[in-house]
Design an enzyme around this catalytic site. Sequence first.
Site, PDB file in Angstrom:
ATOM      1  N   TYR A  43      70.917  14.939  13.774  1.00  0.00           N
ATOM      2  CA  TYR A  43      71.928  15.241  14.706  1.00  0.00           C
ATOM      3  C   TYR A  43      71.345  17.155  15.360  1.00  0.00           C
ATOM      4  CZ  TYR A  43      76.372  16.340  16.162  1.00  0.00           C
ATOM      5  OH  TYR A  43      77.144  17.777  17.242  1.00  0.00           O
ATOM      6  N   SER A  90      84.632  24.065  14.438  1.00  0.00           N
ATOM      7  CA  SER A  90      83.104  22.873  13.703  1.00  0.00           C
ATOM      8  C   SER A  90      83.233  24.541  13.213  1.00  0.00           C
ATOM      9  CB  SER A  90      82.449  22.765  14.501  1.00  0.00           C
ATOM     10  OG  SER A  90      81.511  22.110  13.849  1.00  0.00           O
ATOM     11  N   GLU A 124      80.914  27.929  -1.002  1.00  0.00           N
ATOM     12  CA  GLU A 124      81.847  26.612  -1.259  1.00  0.00           C
ATOM     13  C   GLU A 124      80.100  25.859  -1.121  1.00  0.00           C
ATOM     14  OE1 GLU A 124      85.690  26.116  -0.159  1.00  0.00           O
ATOM     15  OE2 GLU A 124      85.019  27.723   1.551  1.00  0.00           O
ATOM     16  N   LYS A 126      79.483  21.934   0.971  1.00  0.00           N
ATOM     17  CA  LYS A 126      80.667  21.301   2.084  1.00  0.00           C
ATOM     18  C   LYS A 126      80.505  20.553   1.851  1.00  0.00           C
ATOM     19  CE  LYS A 126      79.557  21.250   6.852  1.00  0.00           C
ATOM     20  NZ  LYS A 126      79.033  19.978   7.051  1.00  0.00           N
ATOM     21  N   ARG A 147      91.057  15.598  11.871  1.00  0.00           N
ATOM     22  CA  ARG A 147      90.562  16.945  13.358  1.00  0.00           C
ATOM     23  C   ARG A 147      90.635  16.032  14.364  1.00  0.00           C
ATOM     24  NH1 ARG A 147      85.185  19.816  12.002  1.00  0.00           N
ATOM     25  NH2 ARG A 147      84.215  18.199  13.038  1.00  0.00           N
ATOM     26  N   GLU A 183      89.011  18.147   3.197  1.00  0.00           N
ATOM     27  CA  GLU A 183      88.457  17.313   3.002  1.00  0.00           C
ATOM     28  C   GLU A 183      88.456  16.118   2.040  1.00  0.00           C
ATOM     29  OE1 GLU A 183      85.214  16.717   5.653  1.00  0.00           O
ATOM     30  OE2 GLU A 183      86.022  18.355   6.156  1.00  0.00           O
ATOM     31  N   LYS A 304      81.523  32.121   4.332  1.00  0.00           N
ATOM     32  CA  LYS A 304      82.844  33.212   5.201  1.00  0.00           C
ATOM     33  C   LYS A 304      83.143  34.064   4.825  1.00  0.00           C
ATOM     34  CE  LYS A 304      85.523  28.466   4.936  1.00  0.00           C
ATOM     35  NZ  LYS A 304      86.525  27.578   4.309  1.00  0.00           N
ATOM     36  N   CYS A 420      68.731 -12.709  22.729  1.00  0.00           N
ATOM     37  CA  CYS A 420      69.397 -12.106  21.272  1.00  0.00           C
ATOM     38  C   CYS A 420      68.877 -13.300  20.098  1.00  0.00           C
ATOM     39  CB  CYS A 420      70.885 -12.538  21.434  1.00  0.00           C
ATOM     40  SG  CYS A 420      71.883 -12.552  20.151  1.00  0.00           S
ATOM     41  N   CYS A 423      72.187 -15.597  19.001  1.00  0.00           N
ATOM     42  CA  CYS A 423      72.753 -16.869  20.176  1.00  0.00           C
ATOM     43  C   CYS A 423      71.584 -17.086  21.120  1.00  0.00           C
ATOM     44  CB  CYS A 423      74.030 -16.394  20.977  1.00  0.00           C
ATOM     45  SG  CYS A 423      73.652 -15.373  22.196  1.00  0.00           S
TER      46      CYS A 423
END
EC number: 6.5.1.2
Length: 714
Positions: A43, A90, A124, A126, A147, A183, A304, A420, A423
């Site tokens: 991602y 984010s 810290e 995550k 969120r 979280e 941060k 499939c 089926c």
Amino acid sequence: MKDVGSLTEAEAANELMRLAKQIAHHNKLYHAEDSPEISDADYDALVRRNTAIEEAFPHLIRADSPNRLVGAAVEASPLAKVTHAQRMMSLDNAFAAEDVEEFAARVRRFLNLDEGEPLAFTAEDKIDGLSCSLRYEKGVLVQAATRGDGTVGEDVTPNVRTIADIPQNLKGDIPDIFEIRGEVYMAKADFAALNARLLAEADDPDKARQFANPRNAAAGSLRQKDASVTASRPLRFLAHGWGEVSALPADTQYAVMKAIESWGVPVSPLLKRCDGVADLLDHYRMIEAERAELPYDIDGVVYKVDRLDWQARLGFVARAPRWAIAHKFPAERAQTTLEAIDIQVGRTGKLTPVGRLTPVTVGGVVVSNVTLHNRDEIARLGVRPGDRIIVQRAGDVIPQVVENLTRDEPREPYVFPDHCPVCGSEAVAEDGEVDVRCTGGLICNAQKFERLRHFVSRGALDIEGLGEKSIAEFLELGWLEKGPADIFRLKSHREELLAREGWKERSVDNLLAAIEAKRQPDAARLLFGLGIRHVGAVTARDLLKGIGDIARLPGKAAELRAWVEANPRIEGESEGKYAARRLEAIKAILDVRADGIGPAVAEALGDFFHEPHNRVLWDDLLSEVSPPPYVVETRDSEVSGKTVVFTGKLETMSRDEAKAQAEALGAKAAGSVSAKTDLVVAGPGAGSKLKQAASLGIRVIDEAEWAAIVAAAG
């Protein structure tokens, strides 16, 4: 894949369009459906590619750019919506020490700080959980929300009240308003115990609910309509920040987090104030070394800027703060053998290849299965049973194959099925899509339960009393074997049903009466209830406005398919001209002009009715129900011919009722605001759509004004 520097403008635009669609798809799976199908690393690679192209071609940045969006919309969620008072953002990512150094350098440049001037941060772990915002007023918990897309989330207040880590009342000197953000997660040991309990409680161990990982378990447990389910799950919470506040108890990130901890809300035990980049990286390496021993899954360390006045000056970019960054852990890898490739069929008919592995330990977890995503991924890797592969576990979540070590060895290639495995129906991929889907629909056992549940849902036939539990029971008894038509034959099982535990005469007769009341269903609801891909409630109505009689639909679907076969793209004809010619033919065949009906809908209809099983199902259904011809009675009104969008909470009518009113007044009810929108009807809690309407200069009215328009039309 081409280097960004060698892309033409057209290639860049096409790739940005593809990436926007691809990333939005994965955002929805991760944030809204709790069922991601790619790793964090994959991602992140997509997002980095998108960012690189946007930086090279800034004039091509799209309105739906992934760099402008957060999370995923919650449109389909059964939970009530909550508009965040302050957007839940984010974080941008760092993947190497150099990225962290560049982050600190950017902060210094923005604040105009000399190199020698102290710049402190907090660091810290995550946590890999579900983001949640807790709103306290005068120290009392009044609301909790997920969120969502950052602007609108889901109301999970009753569920959050069952989590022991989250106090109902804060202790100490608390500001009047204070939103704590953090979280919701599930510890590793609790996750293993939950799966073991679900297995032990199942009547059939082979059908027991099993969560894939702690994050999915946490998200699925929190986002329940029934808070008692959440209460039975071992959820925990760690705070990492705040949203709207009436006042702050300190002027640094670290001090505010310690204040939150003193109020009774847990914060990370690994939270530390760091002086400079070297200190940050030391703390990162310490956390990475202890990662496997932590009681919960983490996928990096968040940094941060400590001073809050500097945070305020730094501000935000489109989706993330300039004053924070997430330093991701590298993926963990191991070698093993791919023993077999199995095909799983999901509730929407998607065929997902799953690799069965010789078990191997990756990052402290035994991995024996791995998703291969789709046929394109299998072809890209060139994997076949027997291959030696490298498996990567990134972000403590989904194992994936990253390399095939024996692809050059002579062996028969894997052939992806075109039918499939459950089926036997045709399995096809639509134009422009990589996923192969079973066209069997309701006759496919893998899809049958979800399709039947959809068929009787509120937006479709709306059969009261026929819920998930009853459908599952009737399927197990074999009473719904032929599909939805069998629902109307349940009366033949009345005596058997009365003899079953939990069924009384009144409940049985009420159910059968509710079913009989749907013998002449609204044609659009019936069509929507079939669950044909791309045919939602609005599209179903638009289709029937054109063809009138639903019985004509299979013939129209055959015409659509025949046109495509008889009219290929002409040599020298541009793709755009062919698409326009095809769209014109589709609208002529279906006699529709609605914007939402095009090649995707036409292809889905053609595939559905081309499948013999579906034709049998269709004929069987129409032998039990008689939907009247679909007639739209429209009245002259000031909104005739205009496009109307409803947003926010409607207090005197449902959203479906409002859309029906608009159509009866000759207007088109759209789901999103665009330059083509003429009117927005806004209720309480209206968010991004209202802002978009204001920016486009679109007229906005409230529900009372809409009621006046309806009344004036007579």
